[in-house]
Design a protein around this motif. Structure first.
Motif, PDB file in Angstrom:
ATOM      1  N   VAL A 107      -2.681 -47.136 -36.263  1.00 39.14           N
ATOM      2  CA  VAL A 107      -2.486 -47.449 -34.840  1.00 39.14           C
ATOM      3  C   VAL A 107      -1.034 -47.212 -34.446  1.00 39.14           C
ATOM      4  O   VAL A 107      -0.747 -46.614 -33.406  1.00 39.14           O
ATOM      5  CB  VAL A 107      -2.927 -48.899 -34.532  1.00 39.14           C
ATOM      6  CG1 VAL A 107      -2.473 -49.336 -33.144  1.00 39.14           C
ATOM      7  CG2 VAL A 107      -4.436 -49.039 -34.660  1.00 39.14           C
ATOM      8  N   MET A 108      -0.106 -47.667 -35.271  1.00 39.79           N
ATOM      9  CA  MET A 108       1.313 -47.465 -34.973  1.00 39.79           C
ATOM     10  C   MET A 108       1.668 -45.974 -34.982  1.00 39.79           C
ATOM     11  O   MET A 108       2.449 -45.507 -34.153  1.00 39.79           O
ATOM     12  CB  MET A 108       2.184 -48.228 -35.978  1.00 39.79           C
ATOM     13  CG  MET A 108       2.088 -49.735 -35.843  1.00 39.79           C
ATOM     14  SD  MET A 108       2.501 -50.326 -34.202  1.00 39.79           S
ATOM     15  CE  MET A 108       4.245 -50.057 -34.201  1.00 39.79           C
ATOM     16  N   GLY A 109       1.092 -45.234 -35.906  1.00 34.83           N
ATOM     17  CA  GLY A 109       1.317 -43.780 -35.953  1.00 34.83           C
ATOM     18  C   GLY A 109       0.795 -43.098 -34.702  1.00 34.83           C
ATOM     19  O   GLY A 109       1.442 -42.217 -34.134  1.00 34.83           O
ATOM     20  N   ALA A 110      -0.396 -43.495 -34.256  1.00 36.53           N
ATOM     21  CA  ALA A 110      -0.984 -42.922 -33.038  1.00 36.53           C
ATOM     22  C   ALA A 110      -0.136 -43.273 -31.818  1.00 36.53           C
ATOM     23  O   ALA A 110       0.122 -42.418 -30.948  1.00 36.53           O
ATOM     24  CB  ALA A 110      -2.411 -43.413 -32.846  1.00 36.53           C
ATOM     25  N   LEU A 111       0.330 -44.532 -31.738  1.00 40.19           N
ATOM     26  CA  LEU A 111       1.189 -44.936 -30.628  1.00 40.19           C
ATOM     27  C   LEU A 111       2.517 -44.165 -30.655  1.00 40.19           C
ATOM     28  O   LEU A 111       3.026 -43.741 -29.621  1.00 40.19           O
ATOM     29  CB  LEU A 111       1.462 -46.438 -30.668  1.00 40.19           C
ATOM     30  CG  LEU A 111       0.329 -47.332 -30.176  1.00 40.19           C
ATOM     31  CD1 LEU A 111       0.678 -48.798 -30.418  1.00 40.19           C
ATOM     32  CD2 LEU A 111       0.065 -47.084 -28.716  1.00 40.19           C
ATOM     33  N   ALA A 117      -3.475 -50.606 -43.459  1.00 40.94           N
ATOM     34  CA  ALA A 117      -3.720 -49.177 -43.219  1.00 40.94           C
ATOM     35  C   ALA A 117      -4.108 -48.953 -41.757  1.00 40.94           C
ATOM     36  O   ALA A 117      -3.662 -47.986 -41.125  1.00 40.94           O
ATOM     37  CB  ALA A 117      -4.807 -48.662 -44.153  1.00 40.94           C
ATOM     38  N   LEU A 118      -4.933 -49.839 -41.240  1.00 39.79           N
ATOM     39  CA  LEU A 118      -5.352 -49.723 -39.838  1.00 39.79           C
ATOM     40  C   LEU A 118      -4.162 -49.891 -38.893  1.00 39.79           C
ATOM     41  O   LEU A 118      -3.995 -49.121 -37.941  1.00 39.79           O
ATOM     42  CB  LEU A 118      -6.440 -50.757 -39.531  1.00 39.79           C
ATOM     43  CG  LEU A 118      -7.100 -50.660 -38.154  1.00 39.79           C
ATOM     44  CD1 LEU A 118      -7.757 -49.302 -37.974  1.00 39.79           C
ATOM     45  CD2 LEU A 118      -8.109 -51.770 -37.980  1.00 39.79           C
ATOM     46  N   ALA A 123      -8.131 -56.642 -50.430  1.00 40.14           N
ATOM     47  CA  ALA A 123      -8.720 -55.431 -49.851  1.00 40.14           C
ATOM     48  C   ALA A 123      -8.676 -55.508 -48.327  1.00 40.14           C
ATOM     49  O   ALA A 123      -8.413 -54.512 -47.651  1.00 40.14           O
ATOM     50  CB  ALA A 123     -10.154 -55.259 -50.329  1.00 40.14           C
ATOM     51  N   GLY A 124      -8.905 -56.697 -47.797  1.00 42.27           N
ATOM     52  CA  GLY A 124      -8.842 -56.883 -46.332  1.00 42.27           C
ATOM     53  C   GLY A 124      -7.440 -56.657 -45.812  1.00 42.27           C
ATOM     54  O   GLY A 124      -7.225 -56.062 -44.763  1.00 42.27           O
ATOM     55  N   SER A 125      -6.457 -57.139 -46.564  1.00 38.19           N
ATOM     56  CA  SER A 125      -5.055 -56.941 -46.161  1.00 38.19           C
ATOM     57  C   SER A 125      -4.688 -55.474 -46.233  1.00 38.19           C
ATOM     58  O   SER A 125      -3.953 -54.956 -45.379  1.00 38.19           O
ATOM     59  CB  SER A 125      -4.114 -57.718 -47.080  1.00 38.19           C
ATOM     60  OG  SER A 125      -4.312 -59.085 -46.952  1.00 38.19           O
ATOM     61  N   LEU A 126      -5.210 -54.805 -47.275  1.00 35.90           N
ATOM     62  CA  LEU A 126      -4.932 -53.383 -47.416  1.00 35.90           C
ATOM     63  C   LEU A 126      -5.552 -52.586 -46.272  1.00 35.90           C
ATOM     64  O   LEU A 126      -4.905 -51.711 -45.696  1.00 35.90           O
ATOM     65  CB  LEU A 126      -5.468 -52.890 -48.763  1.00 35.90           C
ATOM     66  CG  LEU A 126      -5.150 -51.443 -49.112  1.00 35.90           C
ATOM     67  CD1 LEU A 126      -3.644 -51.251 -49.214  1.00 35.90           C
ATOM     68  CD2 LEU A 126      -5.823 -51.062 -50.411  1.00 35.90           C
ATOM     69  N   VAL A 127      -6.780 -52.906 -45.905  1.00 33.06           N
ATOM     70  CA  VAL A 127      -7.445 -52.235 -44.789  1.00 33.06           C
ATOM     71  C   VAL A 127      -6.724 -52.549 -43.480  1.00 33.06           C
ATOM     72  O   VAL A 127      -6.464 -51.664 -42.654  1.00 33.06           O
ATOM     73  CB  VAL A 127      -8.937 -52.643 -44.705  1.00 33.06           C
ATOM     74  CG1 VAL A 127      -9.570 -52.167 -43.410  1.00 33.06           C
ATOM     75  CG2 VAL A 127      -9.701 -52.114 -45.894  1.00 33.06           C
TER      76      VAL A 127
END
Length: 164
Positions: free
Chosen positions: A17-21, A12-13, A5-9
């Motif tokens: 971030v890459m999408g925003a950049l 996704a995060l 779940a941590g890897s998935l979060v």
């Protein structure tokens, strides 16, 4: 399961971030390209003003050389030639056409004030003829002054257009 779940979060995060950049980069590049197009258009416009600006400067120098000097038709050769060149380009420089047209009109008016060629050498000029020549010389100087004002107005318009 917490690691998954941590890897998935984390995935996704990092995706967000890459999408925003990526979006920021795209917006930035569009602004840069728009700025580049504006600068290129401005440079092209400024290039269109180069010849008229140069000819106006030449015309101003030529009329300054004739200031306060009664002139005959031969003295106006440079002014008439430069006026003809400006007349030829006035229709192609839309932004300053009225100013260039006014300069051409003033050139014509100034050249039209040429004093007559002197006749055969006579010991003295009769007083009425002398006064007539003085009046024509004063009209010539007034026409030269009007030409100078028209040239300066056209140069100021070019400067204004180049900086806008």
């Amino acid at each position: 399961m917490t690691t998954g779940a941590g890897s998935l979060v984390l995935g996704a995060l990092s995706f967000l971030v890459m999408g925003a950049l990526g979006a920021y980069t795209l917006v930035h590049h569009r602004r840069v390209f728009a700025w580049t197009r504006r600068i290129r258009r401005k440079d092209e416009t400024n290039t269109a003003f180069d010849k008229p600006s140069e000819w106006l400067a030449d015309l101003y120098k030529a009329q300054c050389r004739l200031a306060q000097k009664p002139c005959r038709a031969d003295d106006f050769e440079d002014i008439a030639q430069t006026g003809t060149m400006i007349k030829g380009i006035a229709d192609h420089v839309e932004a300053i056409r009225p100013e260039l047209t006014k300069v051409v009109e003033r050139v014509g008016e100034y050249v039209a004030t040429a004093l007559p060629e002197p006749g055969p050498a006579v010991r003295g000029v009769p007083l009425p003829e002398h006064r007539g020549l003085l009046v024509r010389a004063m009209r010539q100087e007034a026409a030269r002054d009007e030409l100078a004002h028209a040239i300066i107005a056209a140069q100021q318009k070019i400067t204004t257009r180049r900086h806008s």
